[in-house]
Design a protein around this motif. Structure first.
Motif, PDB file in Angstrom:
ATOM      1  N   LEU A   3      -1.217  -8.530  -0.354  1.00 32.49           N
ATOM      2  CA  LEU A   3      -1.568  -8.320  -1.638  1.00 32.49           C
ATOM      3  C   LEU A   3      -2.159  -6.862  -1.796  1.00 32.49           C
ATOM      4  O   LEU A   3      -1.682  -5.926  -2.764  1.00 32.49           O
ATOM      5  N   LYS A   4      -2.708  -6.472  -0.792  1.00 25.77           N
ATOM      6  CA  LYS A   4      -3.386  -4.965  -1.009  1.00 25.77           C
ATOM      7  C   LYS A   4      -2.348  -4.013  -0.925  1.00 25.77           C
ATOM      8  O   LYS A   4      -2.424  -2.962  -1.519  1.00 25.77           O
ATOM      9  N   GLN A   5      -1.416  -4.376  -0.060  1.00 27.32           N
ATOM     10  CA  GLN A   5      -0.231  -3.252   0.179  1.00 27.32           C
ATOM     11  C   GLN A   5       0.610  -3.178  -1.215  1.00 27.32           C
ATOM     12  O   GLN A   5       0.853  -2.183  -1.560  1.00 27.32           O
ATOM     13  N   LEU A   6       0.751  -4.448  -1.697  1.00 24.42           N
ATOM     14  CA  LEU A   6       1.607  -4.354  -3.091  1.00 24.42           C
ATOM     15  C   LEU A   6       0.669  -3.673  -4.110  1.00 24.42           C
ATOM     16  O   LEU A   6       1.496  -2.914  -4.698  1.00 24.42           O
ATOM     17  N   GLU A   7      -0.596  -3.752  -4.264  1.00 23.89           N
ATOM     18  CA  GLU A   7      -1.612  -3.157  -5.328  1.00 23.89           C
ATOM     19  C   GLU A   7      -1.553  -1.815  -4.970  1.00 23.89           C
ATOM     20  O   GLU A   7      -1.321  -0.984  -5.811  1.00 23.89           O
ATOM     21  N   GLY A   8      -1.487  -1.477  -3.834  1.00 18.93           N
ATOM     22  CA  GLY A   8      -1.416   0.023  -3.283  1.00 18.93           C
ATOM     23  C   GLY A   8       0.108   0.828  -3.728  1.00 18.93           C
ATOM     24  O   GLY A   8      -0.270   1.739  -4.313  1.00 18.93           O
ATOM     25  N   LEU A   9       1.343   0.120  -3.528  1.00 20.42           N
ATOM     26  CA  LEU A   9       2.315   0.641  -3.897  1.00 20.42           C
ATOM     27  C   LEU A   9       2.454   0.804  -5.412  1.00 20.42           C
ATOM     28  O   LEU A   9       2.923   1.847  -6.043  1.00 20.42           O
ATOM     29  N   LEU A  10       1.831  -0.067  -6.158  1.00 24.13           N
ATOM     30  CA  LEU A  10       1.832  -0.198  -7.653  1.00 24.13           C
ATOM     31  C   LEU A  10       0.954   0.932  -8.062  1.00 24.13           C
ATOM     32  O   LEU A  10       1.238   1.461  -9.172  1.00 24.13           O
ATOM     33  N   GLY A  11       0.065   1.141  -7.334  1.00 27.66           N
ATOM     34  CA  GLY A  11      -0.910   2.025  -7.931  1.00 27.66           C
ATOM     35  C   GLY A  11      -0.213   3.676  -8.011  1.00 27.66           C
ATOM     36  O   GLY A  11      -0.859   4.453  -8.691  1.00 27.66           O
ATOM     37  N   ASP A  12       0.870   3.743  -7.223  1.00 26.22           N
ATOM     38  CA  ASP A  12       1.397   5.254  -7.152  1.00 26.22           C
ATOM     39  C   ASP A  12       2.439   5.174  -8.295  1.00 26.22           C
ATOM     40  O   ASP A  12       2.923   6.320  -8.341  1.00 26.22           O
ATOM     41  N   LEU A  13       2.851   4.162  -8.869  1.00 28.43           N
ATOM     42  CA  LEU A  13       3.689   4.287  -9.954  1.00 28.43           C
ATOM     43  C   LEU A  13       3.260   5.410 -10.897  1.00 28.43           C
ATOM     44  O   LEU A  13       2.161   5.466 -11.553  1.00 28.43           O
ATOM     45  N   GLN A  14       4.276   5.947 -11.682  1.00 34.87           N
ATOM     46  CA  GLN A  14       4.157   6.742 -12.862  1.00 34.87           C
ATOM     47  C   GLN A  14       3.767   5.952 -14.000  1.00 34.87           C
ATOM     48  O   GLN A  14       4.640   4.778 -14.222  1.00 34.87           O
ATOM     49  N   GLN A  15       2.891   6.386 -14.896  1.00 31.77           N
ATOM     50  CA  GLN A  15       2.726   5.627 -16.110  1.00 31.77           C
ATOM     51  C   GLN A  15       3.287   6.144 -17.437  1.00 31.77           C
ATOM     52  O   GLN A  15       3.374   7.382 -17.243  1.00 31.77           O
ATOM     53  N   PHE A  16       3.105   5.504 -18.370  1.00 31.21           N
ATOM     54  CA  PHE A  16       3.493   6.215 -19.654  1.00 31.21           C
ATOM     55  C   PHE A  16       2.889   7.687 -19.949  1.00 31.21           C
ATOM     56  O   PHE A  16       1.795   7.708 -19.691  1.00 31.21           O
TER      57      PHE A  16
END
Ligand SMILES: C[S@@+](CC[C@H](N)C(=O)[O-])C[C@H]1O[C@@H](n2cnc3c(N)ncnc32)[C@H](O)[C@@H]1O
Lengths: 227, 133
Positions: A3-16
């Protein structure tokens, strides 16, 4: 994937970059998005090896999360071309294959029983009344296993009623209540209020048979033509 | 957009009966290899509209890729199918998941309304007065 790894990867995404208020564009945060998809997979087996559609995919957080959890095929759908470009870049940065479609959810025409699971963080219906219900109703037409969605807690009773009565749900369950942090531009209650209470829902559609899909109608038409 | 997506997508243009299958026009496409998942493909086979998938591969100029009739479950389950590039399983996998349409269009079979595909993304937007009621 943890879960932590998933959250970390999603945290690096570009946002609007220039969110459109009328479309209720705010990214689903990494904390909420990772928990949504993690629950869908670990408690219900609805992601890995499945066909997943992400309604109102925006910058693609839920699509990317599905793909990272090994969904076999992911389709992100949004009305807004700039969002789709962002989603495409986010997927490409992580070398994920995600199909994208530009479409208004209420006019979507997806045939058959190919989509297992729909995930979405739809507009809450604050800019355009009823937008949230359009998303649920279409999700229930498309998914064969389940629809996962976020809605304002204040609309809980209404959503449950409509899902069960009008959208062919055999179950409509709130899995948990969350605090959703809206950017200041979206505050619609009191001056300083930016956190709103949101429910994480799981809807299960009634089983459909293939008789009602475009597939069999097409076959019929072809047969007629061959005669 | 890949052909698995094409296999589920239909037109909602006014005048469309089923709006399915969308005729595919291809200007540019590419291939990207991914690991086949035999269990997924076997589960997918009965849900696929086979004539629509075959028509799409023909539009791509790949008439040899798929047979006219769908493979049987036994063919897909044949030993070594996942490793053998020419197997029914690998062909199905290639058709559904490895071919990416980059530029082209989808055309409604009933109304001829054209939906452009640009940079891999089909644009299915309709004006309010074009929507099927
Ligand atoms: C709350 S955001 C979802 C954010 C997304 N989950 C993400 O992580 O970026 C709602 C999204 O729905 C899209 N949207 C709004 N109305 C729509 C409609 N009628 N059809 C399709 N997409 C729509 C917006 O463009 C926006 O990207």
């Amino acid at each position: 994937m943890k879960l932590k790894q998933l959250e970390g990867l999603l945290g690096d995404l570009q946002q609007f970059t220039a969110p459109k208020v009328e479309l209720e564009q705010y990214a689903t945060g990494p904390h909420i998005a990772s928990r949504m998809l993690y629950t869908a997979e670990n408690s219900f087996d609805d992601i890995t090896g499945k066909v997943v559609a992400d309604f109102g995919c925006g910058c693609g957080t839920l699509s990317v999360a599905s793909s990272l959890l090994d969904a076999e095929h992911v389709v992100g759908i949004d009305i807004d071309p700039q969002s789709l470009e962002l989603a495409q870049e986010n997927a490409a940065d992580l070398e994920l294959d995600i199909d994208l479609i530009q479409c208004d959810i209420k006019n979507l025409n997806l045939r058959g029983l190919l989509v297992d699971t729909v995930v979405m963080n739809p507009p809450f219906g604050t800019s355009r009344k009823g937008a949230d219900m359009e998303f649920i109703s279409m999700g229930m037409k498309v998914a064969t296993r389940a629809v996962y969605s976020l809605h304002k807690t204040s609309t809980r009773e209404h959503i449950k009623k409509v899902a069960l009565r009008n959208c062919n749900a055999i179950s409509a369950e709130v899995l948990c209540e969350l605090r959703y942090n809206l950017p200041r531009t979206y505050k619609f209650h009191k001056q300083n209020e930016v956190d709103i209470a949101v429910d994480f829902w799981r809807f299960v559609p009634r089983a459909r048979d293939e008789g009602s899909t475009a597939c069999s109608v097409t076959n019929l038409k072809q047969r007629r033509m061959h005669r | 957009m890949r052909l698995l997506t094409h296999n589920m997508l239909a037109s909602n243009a006014r005048g469309a009966v089923t709006g399915y299958p969308l005729k595919l026009q291809v200007v540019k496409w590419s291939t990207k290899e991914v690991e086949p998942n035999p269990e997924f493909l076997r589960g997918m086979l009965p849900k696929i509209d086979w004539p629509a998938l075959v028509a799409a591969t023909q539009a791509l100029g790949l008439p040899e890729l798929l047979p006219e009739a769908p493979p049987t479950d036994a063919e897909l389950s044949a030993e070594g199918a996942a490793a053998d590039e020419g197997s029914a399983l690998r062909r199905l996998h290639r058709a559904l998941l490895e071919i990416h349409i980059e530029e082209g269009a989808l055309v409604c079979p009933d109304t001829d309304r054209c939906f452009p595909i640009s940079r891999g993304v089909p644009n299915m937007l309709l004006h309010e007065d074009e929507v099927r009621n």
